[in-house]
Design a protein around this motif. Sequence first.
Motif, mmCIF file in Angstrom:
data_model
loop_
_atom_site.group_PDB
_atom_site.id
_atom_site.type_symbol
_atom_site.label_atom_id
_atom_site.label_comp_id
_atom_site.label_asym_id
_atom_site.label_seq_id
_atom_site.Cartn_x
_atom_site.Cartn_y
_atom_site.Cartn_z
ATOM 1 N N THR A 43 -1.250 0.135 7.136
ATOM 2 C CA THR A 43 -0.540 -0.809 6.287
ATOM 3 C C THR A 43 -1.353 -1.163 5.039
ATOM 4 O O THR A 43 -0.787 -1.421 3.976
ATOM 5 C CB THR A 43 -0.172 -2.087 7.057
ATOM 6 N N ASP A 46 -0.807 1.827 2.764
ATOM 7 C CA ASP A 46 0.514 1.792 2.140
ATOM 8 C C ASP A 46 0.532 0.960 0.864
ATOM 9 O O ASP A 46 1.416 1.122 0.023
ATOM 10 C CB ASP A 46 1.548 1.206 3.115
ATOM 11 N N LEU A 342 6.297 4.101 11.071
ATOM 12 C CA LEU A 342 5.829 2.781 10.652
ATOM 13 C C LEU A 342 5.500 2.785 9.160
ATOM 14 O O LEU A 342 5.943 1.913 8.407
ATOM 15 C CB LEU A 342 4.590 2.378 11.451
ATOM 16 N N SER A 343 4.762 3.786 8.718
ATOM 17 C CA SER A 343 4.190 3.766 7.378
ATOM 18 C C SER A 343 5.246 3.847 6.281
ATOM 19 O O SER A 343 5.183 3.113 5.291
ATOM 20 C CB SER A 343 3.198 4.922 7.231
ATOM 21 N N SER A 345 8.598 3.121 5.988
ATOM 22 C CA SER A 345 9.429 1.955 5.698
ATOM 23 C C SER A 345 8.567 0.768 5.281
ATOM 24 O O SER A 345 8.985 -0.047 4.449
ATOM 25 C CB SER A 345 10.282 1.604 6.919
ATOM 26 N N ASP A 346 7.362 0.655 5.832
ATOM 27 C CA ASP A 346 6.446 -0.408 5.421
ATOM 28 C C ASP A 346 6.078 -0.245 3.952
ATOM 29 O O ASP A 346 6.041 -1.217 3.185
ATOM 30 C CB ASP A 346 5.196 -0.363 6.305
ATOM 31 N N THR A 347 5.831 0.979 3.528
ATOM 32 C CA THR A 347 5.525 1.251 2.125
ATOM 33 C C THR A 347 6.683 0.851 1.217
ATOM 34 O O THR A 347 6.483 0.272 0.144
ATOM 35 C CB THR A 347 5.209 2.744 1.933
ATOM 36 N N ARG A 349 9.026 -1.381 1.700
ATOM 37 C CA ARG A 349 9.157 -2.839 1.598
ATOM 38 C C ARG A 349 8.129 -3.416 0.626
ATOM 39 O O ARG A 349 8.389 -4.404 -0.063
ATOM 40 C CB ARG A 349 9.013 -3.480 2.981
ATOM 41 N N TYR A 350 6.967 -2.778 0.571
ATOM 42 C CA TYR A 350 5.938 -3.224 -0.362
ATOM 43 C C TYR A 350 6.221 -2.735 -1.778
ATOM 44 O O TYR A 350 6.143 -3.491 -2.752
ATOM 45 C CB TYR A 350 4.581 -2.702 0.101
#
Length: 515
Positions: A43, A46, A342-343, A345-347, A349-350
């Motif tokens: 995270t 990302d 994980l990575s 969609s987390d990216t 959102r950021y």
Amino acid sequence: MSDDPKTLTTRQGHPVHNNQSLRSVGERGPATLENYQFIEKITHFDRERIPERVVHARGTAAHGFFEAYGKIGNEPASKYTRAKVLTQAGVQTPVFLRFSTVIGSKDSPETARDPRGFAIKFYTVEGNWDLVGNNLKIFFIRDAIKFPDMIHAFKPDPISNRQEAWRFYDFVQHHPEALHMVTWVKSPWGIPADYRHMEGSSVNTYKLVNEQGQAVLCKFSFQPKLGVKNLTSEQAAEIQAKDVGHATRDLYDAIERGDFPEWEMCVQVMADGEHPELDFDPLDDTKRWPEDQFPLLPVGRLVLNRNPSNFFAESEQAAFGTGVLVDGIDFSDDKMLQGRTLSYSDTQRYRVGANYLQLPINAPKFHTATNQRDGQMAFSVDGGGENPHVNYEPSSQGGLREAPLSSKPYAQWVEGALGRYQTTKARSDYAQAGERYRTFEDWERDDLINNLVADMKDCPEDIQLRMVWHFWHCDEDYGRRVAQGAGIDLEKAKALPPLEGRPAPGQDFPAGTGR
């Protein structure tokens, strides 16, 4: 706790005892949510770049459609999957496909020697399906915990801001599984001539699930109807001297003149299980599934027929995620796939914002109804139930309700000791790389050797010797030609001991090895 300043730790100051493997249930089991070391690492990774993508920054895209044949090979598609996007023959599903390079920045040349992204968003009647792949069918690493290390090594030096060969090979020399991908990328396959003459692949292993809740392993690939064309280093340099965005121009111009590029979508299928008869783990994304054993089975055609009307709003703000699946297509326990899920969609959102799915390019084209509200840049409310005051579930006051089950759920049995594992089938790290070297055409093999020789000359001796040692174990001629071309002492390289903590070439890790 160690006071040694060279000891690797987390940002919390915890010593890192294993930086090679995710925690998983057994060697082939799924990764677990309490992978805190990995979550902290990925995270943060990302969020390393603002505002462009950390990887795949240079890209272009187009709209089109996917039309299923209704069959997988000669069998009804419903035998393998209940996903309507693959089973409904003749139905044209809208798609958006983004091509990209991986390592370079947003304005880097498209002649770079680099894998190419091949990311597709299918706007299906059952919601969006994102298939986020590359042009090559394999990758450098097989465990997602190594992804930030790999990209850091391949990106420019943090001090000089230059990509350095020694950084690339310093990483590769410690990861023999990368040799297969290096052999592809350093050959002409590392520079596709353009996007229209380029293959696409899911890279990772997925599962197809049918109405009975039965699953098979699968890999997706896309074969260009125009055939495959690649460039040598000399050809790429000649193009780059005149145009750093030649592939974007080629795709845009072809679509504008009505010369719509087309690919045939295929799948390879394999029974779900461990497959002891194979010398590689089918969940290992550094390995190809041999097509003579697992043939490419046609499932449909993909056509691009419309350019974006706004590059930023569509290509740049398009957000893909490997976790965006539809019913009938499921995850495998491929550790890179689980980490990417994980990575990615987390990216997004950021990079784009918590409400990136409200943007037209990312929003499904059919019904959505969630209880998610607010957040930065929210500009609409998802369609709710009968009572707009109810944004929770369950409720007796007219809120949203769970969908009824229409098919038998897929229930995977999982059992194993929780630990950090390397694949036991390590011998194939050298076998498939050597096979690829031997099956190249002469001009491809010559270009591969020339590129590696040039790279080796920019590396210190210890990296040169270890890389020749690796190449020689892939194929003796492979190692010999690199050594001769770069002036490296072959006998000194061959005399090196095996890598510490790794089995010798031709051997496997002991069964059940957990670290």
